[in-house]
Design a protein around this motif. Structure first.
Motif, PDB file in Angstrom:
ATOM      1  N   UNK A 146       0.860  -1.191   0.000  1.00 22.42           N
ATOM      2  CA  UNK A 146       0.000   0.000   0.000  1.00 22.42           C
ATOM      3  C   UNK A 146       0.893   1.236   0.000  1.00 22.42           C
ATOM      4  N   UNK A 147       0.290   2.389  -0.185  1.00 19.81           N
ATOM      5  CA  UNK A 147       1.041   3.642  -0.092  1.00 19.81           C
ATOM      6  C   UNK A 147       1.360   3.917   1.378  1.00 19.81           C
ATOM      7  N   UNK A 148       2.411   4.741   1.611  1.00 16.28           N
ATOM      8  CA  UNK A 148       2.788   5.046   2.991  1.00 16.28           C
ATOM      9  C   UNK A 148       1.577   5.624   3.748  1.00 16.28           C
ATOM     10  N   UNK A 149       0.868   6.550   3.107  1.00 16.37           N
ATOM     11  CA  UNK A 149      -0.307   7.146   3.747  1.00 16.37           C
ATOM     12  C   UNK A 149      -1.406   6.133   4.008  1.00 16.37           C
ATOM     13  N   UNK A 150      -1.445   5.068   3.210  1.00 24.13           N
ATOM     14  CA  UNK A 150      -2.477   4.045   3.363  1.00 24.13           C
ATOM     15  C   UNK A 150      -2.389   3.307   4.686  1.00 24.13           C
ATOM     16  N   UNK A 151      -1.188   3.270   5.269  1.00 25.85           N
ATOM     17  CA  UNK A 151      -1.006   2.624   6.576  1.00 25.85           C
ATOM     18  C   UNK A 151      -1.982   3.225   7.594  1.00 25.85           C
ATOM     19  N   UNK A 152      -2.162   4.540   7.500  1.00 26.94           N
ATOM     20  CA  UNK A 152      -2.959   5.231   8.513  1.00 26.94           C
ATOM     21  C   UNK A 152      -4.465   5.123   8.259  1.00 26.94           C
ATOM     22  N   UNK A 153      -4.825   4.441   7.164  1.00 27.99           N
ATOM     23  CA  UNK A 153      -6.220   4.013   7.023  1.00 27.99           C
ATOM     24  C   UNK A 153      -6.437   2.676   7.735  1.00 27.99           C
ATOM     25  N   UNK A 154      -5.330   1.977   8.018  1.00 28.03           N
ATOM     26  CA  UNK A 154      -5.432   0.632   8.609  1.00 28.03           C
ATOM     27  C   UNK A 154      -5.230   0.660  10.133  1.00 28.03           C
ATOM     28  N   UNK A 155      -4.319   1.519  10.592  1.00 24.68           N
ATOM     29  CA  UNK A 155      -4.090   1.695  12.037  1.00 24.68           C
ATOM     30  C   UNK A 155      -3.995   3.186  12.315  1.00 24.68           C
ATOM     31  N   UNK A 156      -4.230   3.561  13.577  1.00 26.21           N
ATOM     32  CA  UNK A 156      -4.183   4.990  13.938  1.00 26.21           C
ATOM     33  C   UNK A 156      -2.788   5.560  13.734  1.00 26.21           C
ATOM     34  N   UNK A 157      -1.785   4.808  14.228  1.00 25.86           N
ATOM     35  CA  UNK A 157      -0.396   5.253  14.105  1.00 25.86           C
ATOM     36  C   UNK A 157       0.519   4.050  14.370  1.00 25.86           C
ATOM     37  N   UNK A 158       1.825   4.270  14.293  1.00 20.49           N
ATOM     38  CA  UNK A 158       2.753   3.146  14.495  1.00 20.49           C
ATOM     39  C   UNK A 158       2.694   2.621  15.931  1.00 20.49           C
ATOM     40  N   UNK A 159       2.368   3.487  16.892  1.00 20.10           N
ATOM     41  CA  UNK A 159       2.231   3.013  18.275  1.00 20.10           C
ATOM     42  C   UNK A 159       1.144   1.943  18.374  1.00 20.10           C
ATOM     43  N   UNK A 160       0.007   2.207  17.736  1.00 21.14           N
ATOM     44  CA  UNK A 160      -1.070   1.206  17.761  1.00 21.14           C
ATOM     45  C   UNK A 160      -0.612  -0.075  17.065  1.00 21.14           C
ATOM     46  N   UNK A 161       0.129   0.090  15.976  1.00 22.77           N
ATOM     47  CA  UNK A 161       0.625  -1.085  15.246  1.00 22.77           C
ATOM     48  C   UNK A 161       1.537  -1.936  16.137  1.00 22.77           C
ATOM     49  N   UNK A 162       2.409  -1.257  16.891  1.00 16.08           N
ATOM     50  CA  UNK A 162       3.325  -1.983  17.789  1.00 16.08           C
ATOM     51  C   UNK A 162       2.531  -2.729  18.863  1.00 16.08           C
ATOM     52  N   UNK A 163       1.460  -2.103  19.358  1.00 18.37           N
ATOM     53  CA  UNK A 163       0.625  -2.782  20.361  1.00 18.37           C
ATOM     54  C   UNK A 163      -0.087  -3.989  19.747  1.00 18.37           C
ATOM     55  N   UNK A 164      -0.494  -3.886  18.487  1.00 19.96           N
ATOM     56  CA  UNK A 164      -1.142  -5.023  17.826  1.00 19.96           C
ATOM     57  C   UNK A 164      -0.154  -6.179  17.651  1.00 19.96           C
ATOM     58  N   UNK A 165       1.111  -5.834  17.358  1.00 21.42           N
ATOM     59  CA  UNK A 165       2.139  -6.885  17.291  1.00 21.42           C
ATOM     60  C   UNK A 165       2.334  -7.482  18.685  1.00 21.42           C
ATOM     61  N   UNK A 166       2.349  -6.623  19.718  1.00 25.00           N
ATOM     62  CA  UNK A 166       2.499  -7.090  21.091  1.00 25.00           C
ATOM     63  C   UNK A 166       1.373  -8.032  21.490  1.00 25.00           C
ATOM     64  N   UNK A 167       0.179  -7.736  21.007  1.00 22.49           N
ATOM     65  CA  UNK A 167      -0.969  -8.599  21.285  1.00 22.49           C
ATOM     66  C   UNK A 167      -0.727 -10.010  20.733  1.00 22.49           C
ATOM     67  N   UNK A 168      -0.175 -10.075  19.523  1.00 17.67           N
ATOM     68  CA  UNK A 168       0.135 -11.389  18.943  1.00 17.67           C
ATOM     69  C   UNK A 168       1.250 -12.082  19.716  1.00 17.67           C
ATOM     70  N   UNK A 169       2.235 -11.313  20.171  1.00 15.37           N
ATOM     71  CA  UNK A 169       3.327 -11.910  20.967  1.00 15.37           C
ATOM     72  C   UNK A 169       2.755 -12.509  22.256  1.00 15.37           C
ATOM     73  N   UNK A 170       1.860 -11.769  22.903  1.00 18.12           N
ATOM     74  CA  UNK A 170       1.257 -12.285  24.145  1.00 18.12           C
ATOM     75  C   UNK A 170       0.416 -13.532  23.879  1.00 18.12           C
TER      76      UNK A 170
END
Lengths: 220, 220
Positions: free
Chosen positions: A52-76
């Protein structure tokens, strides 16, 4: 045509397509963290990996912090799954003791941390900006990790009140985490990696014995 | 004319001048880490603070990794000094018990970590590049931190052999570190900061009791 494209083409338009792309973004972030750690996370390469385009990321998650938490959720979730596989041999199919379970989980925690070093580190290294709280869904997942400890401590010390048991469960987790973290990272002189499993085992036994000082006479 | 310039002007040329400038560089790095953490360390602003050219830094230290270790050495010295101030009240001037000392040090460790958050974090976040070992002087300073724990555990469990006692001292340190780290960083749901001191105290008591399961009958 790669797997992602197949998913995108066969999914119905709209929310399904977005959900698939969001999953792909989380998987890309997880792979980047696993390979190189949190500091390696870059919007540009995430967009490239996601398709996707770089800007498209922010249609999928609020920001990179939220993305990191979503990865953390999978780790847990993966950590919980690994703890679920701990099997304690008992004579005649009896229930495993609290002590055996807690030792088994401490060793499984060490194994998980060693195997998924960067993802595990990221869980603890990541800090939200000041003033921003963890989302409820992240806290709920963390609670799931502690419920098994609380329930097992309840079997060990049935008379302990709930709030105190909750604190003791977190203290036990934190202590085991500290031993694993400093041991695996080889931060301490003269704690050879080979000694770590034996030290963890001895630690859990000693701590549990001390929590219930007179096991022969009864439980406190 | 600032303090550094006064020192430089009054020092004899050569090695004294270099030593003063090196101290100044370490102090600048320490202040930068204390203010903003490890990630904020930049050669350009260090040079500006020290009053030398960017390239001049590398006449004073081998590289920024060495500089970070020199800051870490000062952090460990300050931590040791803070632990030295722990005073345990005893009746009639008797020696404090091992238990009281270890609880006192655990609480002092929490206080030090809370007060010097970024410098304390930097001690554990910093990693040398793969294949590069910690210098001997850094390891020796770390050992000084553990000697007090080993000696105190020796009073608690005189029959334990030296190598095992060494491991137990590091395990105790790591466990307390984990409880302080996850507690202070508020990484865990439902471990309120106010509960941390009480949990640390209860933890050290329980662990020590468990290490020596039958204190009334003798020592093992």
């Amino acid at each position: 045509m790669n797997d992602v494209q197949v998913i995108l083409k066969t999914a119905t338009p709209g929310s399904d397509r977005r959900a698939a792309q969001r999953d792909r973004l989380i998987a890309c972030a997880e792979a980047a963290i696993a390979d190189e750690g949190l500091a390696a996370l870059r919007a540009r390469s995430l967009a490239e990996c996601t398709g996707c385009a770089v800007g498209g990321i922010y249609n999928l998650v609020t920001d990179l912090d939220e993305l990191i938490l979503l990865v953390g959720q999978r780790t847990m979730a993966d950590l919980n799954a690994q703890l679920d596989t701990v099997h304690i041999e008992t004579p005649a199919g009896g229930k495993p003791s609290a002590e055996a379970l807690l030792v088994g989980w401490a060793l499984a925690y060490r194994a998980f941390a060693a195997e998924h070093r960067n993802r595990w580190r990221a869980l603890f290294e990541f800090r939200l900006p000041p003033g921003r709280d963890l989302p409820d869904w992240f806290e709920a997942d963390q609670m799931r990790l502690f419920v098994r400890l609380e329930q097992t401590l309840a079997a060990w010390m049935p008379k302990l009140d709930g709030p105190t048991r909750q604190l003791r469960a977190r203290t036990l987790f934190s202590a085991v985490h500290g031993i694993v973290a400093l041991g695996l990272e080889e931060k301490l002189v003269a704690m050879p990696p080979a000694a770590l499993e034996a030290e963890l085992t001895a630690f859990v036994h000693a701590y549990l014995a001390g929590l219930r000082p007179a096991p022969a006479k009864g439980r406190a």
